[in-house]
Design a protein around this motif. Structure first.
Motif, mmCIF file in Angstrom:
data_model
loop_
_atom_site.group_PDB
_atom_site.id
_atom_site.type_symbol
_atom_site.label_atom_id
_atom_site.label_comp_id
_atom_site.label_asym_id
_atom_site.label_seq_id
_atom_site.Cartn_x
_atom_site.Cartn_y
_atom_site.Cartn_z
ATOM 1 N N PHE A 148 4.355 -0.699 -11.032
ATOM 2 C CA PHE A 148 4.014 0.487 -10.244
ATOM 3 C C PHE A 148 5.172 0.865 -9.322
ATOM 4 N N ARG A 182 -8.673 2.989 -7.750
ATOM 5 C CA ARG A 182 -9.848 2.185 -8.115
ATOM 6 C C ARG A 182 -11.030 3.073 -8.479
ATOM 7 N N HIS A 192 -11.489 -3.133 -10.430
ATOM 8 C CA HIS A 192 -11.570 -3.586 -9.039
ATOM 9 C C HIS A 192 -12.542 -2.695 -8.267
ATOM 10 N N PHE A 251 -5.031 3.245 -3.095
ATOM 11 C CA PHE A 251 -5.769 2.274 -3.897
ATOM 12 C C PHE A 251 -7.255 2.607 -3.974
ATOM 13 N N ASP A 281 5.326 -8.277 -11.177
ATOM 14 C CA ASP A 281 4.500 -7.094 -11.458
ATOM 15 C C ASP A 281 5.099 -5.831 -10.830
ATOM 16 N N PHE A 328 0.563 -6.855 -3.651
ATOM 17 C CA PHE A 328 -0.649 -7.554 -3.232
ATOM 18 C C PHE A 328 -0.388 -9.061 -3.317
ATOM 19 N N ASP A 343 3.030 -2.257 -4.965
ATOM 20 C CA ASP A 343 1.792 -2.966 -5.343
ATOM 21 C C ASP A 343 1.937 -4.451 -4.985
#
Ligand SMILES: Nc1ncnc2c1ncn2[C@@H]1O[C@H](COP(=O)(O)OP(=O)(O)OP(=O)(O)O)[C@@H](O)[C@H]1O
Ligand SMILES: N[C@@H](CCO)C(=O)O
Length: 319
Positions: A214, A281, A297, A277, A211, A195, A193
């Protein structure tokens, strides 16, 4: 707002004594984030982040927290969990699991340029190599099994065209996962993840990533594809941006050369990373959890990315 559990400095007076951090001096809730409660915590020893887990229990946390500790020990710039006087990294606070980790300097670069993408690619490759001797194993919990289980739950909410797209792509990925090419891909612990909002920069220099909730064991190429699909695209169309993609992949390759199997798997993997994703989402959008308090999201962003990766040949991985 992302302070789901309220903690005051007073609440920490006793609790913090189990850590070698001195007295707590200041506590400030962090507004962003949708999964956990986060505070910036200042103690006599320095600046930290206190995370209280809202959706993960004690049994689920060792993989993530130990992975961060392992990577930090090997010099990868990730939040380093602080152990208490019993050597424990995860400790109850108000009945929920909590960790204190080191605070990273800087801010996310939300408009990454090739120079930032190169920094991201370099760190990702180093992180993969540093994870090779991590002893704990946990699959990517948002991998193929989760896609197979989750797709039927979101199907009733989709248009006929999107239902067909989802069904076809899942069938394709299931078949791809069964090929010698896929089975030959190098793998290990991956962030899954990474991002742009999970990476910090000071100026053009990457200062760390966070983070890890995941993270799991999966192919390294999946991690590369997730990162490219977020950092190296035209935000409006989802199309790959050549300069940023090349910068990220060349920097990754300089640390850890891609294998022939990875070259063959690149296009399917970009599709897999988009599917992952799009599906999560869609799930969060149509079937929000009770505890979820923030706007989900936009799923259509990843639908566009998936359609783009299906329609256009991606540039080859660098040789
Ligand atoms: N170790 C750290 N150092 C500095 N800042 C941090 C650190 N960990 C978290 N933050 C800050 O806290 C914010 C929220 O953290 P994080 O993204 O991990 O929360 P989350 O609830 O898991 O969110 P999401 O799943 O939506 O990304 C980050 O955007 C970042 O600004
Ligand atoms: N990076 C994910 C959110 C979960 O961290 C997304 O953009 O859908």
């Amino acid at each position: 707002m992302a302070v789901f559990t309220t903690v005051t400095l007073d609440d920490l007076t006793q609790w913090i004594r189990q850590f070698p951090l001195g007295q707590a001096r200041a506590l400030k809730g962090i507004a962003s984030g949708i999964e956990n409660t986060n505070y910036f915590l200042t103690t006599e020893r320095g600046e930290y982040v206190l995370t209280i887990f809202e959706n993960l229990d004690f049994a689920q946390l060792p993989f993530y927290v130990q992975l961060m500790a392992h990577l930090a020990r090997r010099g990868i710039p990730v939040p380093d969990p602080v152990a208490n006087d019993q050597g424990e990294l995860v400790v109850p606070l108000q009945g929920k699991p909590a960790v204190i980790v080191s605070k990273l300097e800087g801010a996310s670069q939300m408009d990454p340029q090739p120079v930032h993408c190169a920094e991201g690619g370099r760190m990702l490759a180093r992180m993969h190599l540093a994870g090779r001797d991590f002893p704990l194993r946990q699959p990517n919990l948002r991998g193929l099994d989760w896609w197979l289980e989750t797709a039927p739950k979101v199907m009733p909410f989709l248009s006929a065209a999107n239902e067909a797209l989802l069904a076809t792509e899942i069938a394709y990925q299931k078949a791809f996962a069964d090929t010698p090419t896929y089975r030959g891909l190098p793998r290990g612990p991956v962030h899954a993840d990474l991002f742009r909002n999970n990476v910090m920069f000071v100026g053009d220099k990457l200062t760390g990533c966070f983070d890890f909730y995941f993270a799991g064991c999966d192919t390294w190429l999946f991690d590369v594809a997730v990162t490219v699909n977020d950092w190296c695209i035209d935000q409006a169309t989802g199309a790959l941006d050549a300069a940023r993609t090349e910068a990220m992949l060349a920097a990754y390759q300089a640390e850890r050369p891609f294998t022939p199997e990875e070259r063959e798997a690149w296009q399917p993997m970009l599709r897999a990373a988009a599917l992952r994703f799009w599906l999560s989402r869609l799930y969060d959008f149509h079937l929000p959890r009770e505890a979820e308090m923030l706007t989900p999201h936009d799923p259509t962003h990843f639908e566009r990315i998936l359609r783009d990766r299906l329609a256009l040949q991606a540039p080859e991985l660098p040789a």
